[in-house]
Design a protein around this motif. Structure first.
Motif, mmCIF file in Angstrom:
data_model
loop_
_atom_site.group_PDB
_atom_site.id
_atom_site.type_symbol
_atom_site.label_atom_id
_atom_site.label_comp_id
_atom_site.label_asym_id
_atom_site.label_seq_id
_atom_site.Cartn_x
_atom_site.Cartn_y
_atom_site.Cartn_z
ATOM 1 N N MET A 272 1.091 -1.422 -0.094
ATOM 2 C CA MET A 272 0.093 0.248 0.106
ATOM 3 C C MET A 272 0.733 0.949 0.120
ATOM 4 S SD MET A 272 -3.128 0.788 0.226
ATOM 5 C CE MET A 272 -4.742 1.164 0.726
ATOM 6 N N ALA A 273 1.088 1.898 -1.169
ATOM 7 C CA ALA A 273 1.418 3.308 -1.549
ATOM 8 C C ALA A 273 1.174 4.058 -0.238
ATOM 9 C CB ALA A 273 0.952 4.456 -1.808
ATOM 10 N N GLU A 274 2.735 4.718 0.493
ATOM 11 C CA GLU A 274 2.639 5.878 1.742
ATOM 12 C C GLU A 274 2.482 7.223 1.312
ATOM 13 O OE1 GLU A 274 5.300 6.727 5.688
ATOM 14 O OE2 GLU A 274 5.348 4.455 4.854
ATOM 15 N N HIS A 275 1.936 8.316 2.098
ATOM 16 C CA HIS A 275 2.502 9.742 1.689
ATOM 17 C C HIS A 275 2.954 9.405 3.168
ATOM 18 C CE1 HIS A 275 -0.604 10.155 -1.573
ATOM 19 N NE2 HIS A 275 -1.134 9.204 -1.588
ATOM 20 N N ARG A 276 3.913 10.725 2.634
ATOM 21 C CA ARG A 276 4.949 11.862 3.886
ATOM 22 C C ARG A 276 6.232 12.859 3.249
ATOM 23 N NH1 ARG A 276 9.997 8.731 5.469
ATOM 24 N NH2 ARG A 276 10.581 7.371 3.813
ATOM 25 N N MET A 277 5.909 13.876 3.993
ATOM 26 C CA MET A 277 6.914 15.243 4.257
ATOM 27 C C MET A 277 8.261 14.280 4.010
ATOM 28 S SD MET A 277 4.392 16.939 2.498
ATOM 29 C CE MET A 277 5.473 17.885 2.482
ATOM 30 N N ILE A 278 9.328 14.835 3.896
ATOM 31 C CA ILE A 278 10.994 14.686 3.442
ATOM 32 C C ILE A 278 11.363 16.367 3.454
ATOM 33 C CG2 ILE A 278 12.749 13.695 2.998
ATOM 34 C CD1 ILE A 278 10.833 11.382 1.585
ATOM 35 N N ASP A 279 12.202 16.475 4.271
ATOM 36 C CA ASP A 279 13.305 17.424 4.250
ATOM 37 C C ASP A 279 14.455 17.814 3.247
ATOM 38 O OD1 ASP A 279 12.014 18.986 5.565
ATOM 39 O OD2 ASP A 279 12.511 18.379 7.412
ATOM 40 N N VAL A 280 14.552 18.310 2.216
ATOM 41 C CA VAL A 280 15.204 17.774 1.257
ATOM 42 C C VAL A 280 16.482 19.170 0.570
ATOM 43 C CG1 VAL A 280 15.552 17.238 -1.576
ATOM 44 C CG2 VAL A 280 14.715 15.733 0.565
ATOM 45 N N ASN A 281 16.970 19.644 0.759
ATOM 46 C CA ASN A 281 17.465 20.670 0.254
ATOM 47 C C ASN A 281 17.133 21.925 0.757
ATOM 48 O OD1 ASN A 281 19.523 21.429 -1.800
ATOM 49 N ND2 ASN A 281 17.993 21.232 -3.656
ATOM 50 N N GLY A 282 17.034 22.218 1.387
ATOM 51 C CA GLY A 282 16.139 23.097 2.207
ATOM 52 C C GLY A 282 14.797 23.391 1.826
ATOM 53 N N ILE A 283 13.978 22.554 1.353
ATOM 54 C CA ILE A 283 12.635 22.619 1.271
ATOM 55 C C ILE A 283 12.202 21.435 1.332
ATOM 56 C CG2 ILE A 283 12.789 24.531 -0.501
ATOM 57 C CD1 ILE A 283 11.700 21.862 -2.683
ATOM 58 N N ARG A 284 11.022 20.977 1.792
ATOM 59 C CA ARG A 284 9.806 19.892 2.303
ATOM 60 C C ARG A 284 9.395 19.253 0.966
ATOM 61 N NH1 ARG A 284 6.411 19.535 6.641
ATOM 62 N NH2 ARG A 284 7.199 17.386 7.239
ATOM 63 N N GLY B 43 19.736 10.695 -0.752
ATOM 64 C CA GLY B 43 19.921 10.434 1.152
ATOM 65 C C GLY B 43 18.891 10.429 2.139
ATOM 66 N N ALA B 44 18.056 11.676 1.415
ATOM 67 C CA ALA B 44 16.829 11.008 3.012
ATOM 68 C C ALA B 44 16.636 9.794 2.900
ATOM 69 C CB ALA B 44 16.414 12.725 2.232
ATOM 70 N N LEU B 45 16.382 9.704 2.119
ATOM 71 C CA LEU B 45 15.635 7.961 2.338
ATOM 72 C C LEU B 45 16.544 6.893 2.008
ATOM 73 C CD1 LEU B 45 14.013 8.417 -1.114
ATOM 74 C CD2 LEU B 45 13.026 7.938 0.862
ATOM 75 N N GLY B 46 17.663 7.365 2.921
ATOM 76 C CA GLY B 46 18.968 6.501 2.967
ATOM 77 C C GLY B 46 19.748 5.751 2.121
ATOM 78 N N GLU B 47 19.461 6.043 0.888
ATOM 79 C CA GLU B 47 20.090 5.201 -0.083
ATOM 80 C C GLU B 47 21.506 6.352 -0.808
ATOM 81 O OE1 GLU B 47 19.069 2.643 -1.312
ATOM 82 O OE2 GLU B 47 16.397 2.560 -0.410
#
Length: 320
Positions: free
Chosen positions: A1-13, A86-90
């Motif tokens: 099942m697809a999951e929605h979330r917010m990630i901090d990236v490159n100074g933005i979300r 990077g934020a996804l740990g990959e």
């Protein structure tokens, strides 16, 4: 099942949709779209053994919409992909893009090949930097009537599209689809009268194409509830991107690559593009196969022809 979330990236979300486990695949949408344009790819790619992530790119949907036009350069857009990986740990990912997402994918592979396992572009072919700034070239060729020129008028297209967002999106999606080509109603990518706007003479279908449902239109309309300015700011960096990428003049994408386009899509028919596509196997040896032309397919490649696109992507990913 697809999951929605917010990630901090490159100074933005960034708002992202994620499903599956395995090697990371990042899906980058185009204009005027959102993560939802990949909803027919996320599940099948996840089922094939991949961790699939589709963001709303900056300026779109639930992601941040920076105010500064300069915050939408190709370096910012590639930086978002790099930061997301990077934020996804990959450490590495496959990067796939459609329409504007394709240049972001191609440039991510060009600028950071160490991070890219493989790259696929839909509709827009790989970047070969032209001799002249692209906006200036199109303005001269079409007397300022090309839609890029119209989109570069501050606040103008923004206001036109926001007056009736649902109608604007319905018209734009139909106008460069296979159905419009079949009906003889394809809209030229020219603005006859900038004072009337781009949508005035664009056909408005009574019935949506089967692949683009009312629910799809609802989701897309909701994603533009914050307006179109962020998305249009991508176009307002066309010539700036040309300046910024001068150090890569003559460079080519070296990571494994796939290019897919529809034969009814007006974008691969841009001046000089058919000749480029014909020479791609010679110009870019990293292509795993010749460009894949989908017969009877318009601009919205992965939405109009999901089965063929999914099969091509999965085969490509497994080869890399």
């Amino acid at each position: 099942m697809a999951e929605h979330r917010m990630i901090d990236v490159n100074g933005i979300r960034l708002h992202v949709v994620e499903e599956g486990e395995g090697p990371l695949v990042v899906l980058l949408h185009g204009f005027p779209e959102s993560w939802h344009s990949w909803h027919r790819q996320i599940g099948p790619l996840a089922a094939a053994g991949y961790r699939v992530v589709a963001p709303d790119q900056r300026g779109y949907g639930s992601s941040d919409h920076p105010d500064d036009v300069d915050a939408y350069s190709i370096f910012h857009l590639v930086g978002d992909v790099v930061g997301l990986i990077g934020a996804l740990g990959e450490q590495r990912a496959y990067v796939v893009g459609h329409d504007w997402g394709a240049p972001v994918a191609w440039h991510t592979a060009l600028l950071r090949p160490d991070l890219v396992r493989g790259v696929a572009g839909l509709s827009v072919p790989p970047p070969f930097r032209p001799a002249r700034p692209p906006l200036a070239a199109m303005e001269q060729r079409f007397g300022g009537r090309f839609y890029w020129s119209y989109f570069n008028r501050p606040g103008v297209a923004d206001a036109e599209f926001a007056r009736d967002t649902r109608t604007a999106l319905r018209k734009m999606f139909y106008a460069i689809s296979e159905e419009a080509a079949r009906d003889g109603a394809v809209r030229e990518l020219l603005v006859d009268d900038p004072e009337k706007g781009w949508l005035a003479d664009m056909p408005d279908p009574e019935v949506l194409p089967e692949w683009f449902t009312e629910a799809d239109l609802d989701a897309l309309t909701e994603s533009f509830s914050g307006g179109f300015t962020g998305a249009l700011n991508w176009y307002r960096n066309l010539d700036r991107n040309w300046e910024l990428t001068a150090p890569w003049q003559g460079a080519t994408v070296t990571t494994p690559a796939l290019y897919v386009y529809g034969d009814c899509d007006p974008v691969p028919a841009f001046p000089g593009t058919p000749e480029l596509i014909a020479r791609l196997p010679e110009l870019m040896p990293s292509l795993r196969r010749p460009p894949l032309e989908l017969a009877g397919c318009g601009h919205w490649t992965q939405q109009e022809r999901p089965d063929e696109v999914n099969a091509a992507l999965i085969e490509f990913l497994k080869e890399c």
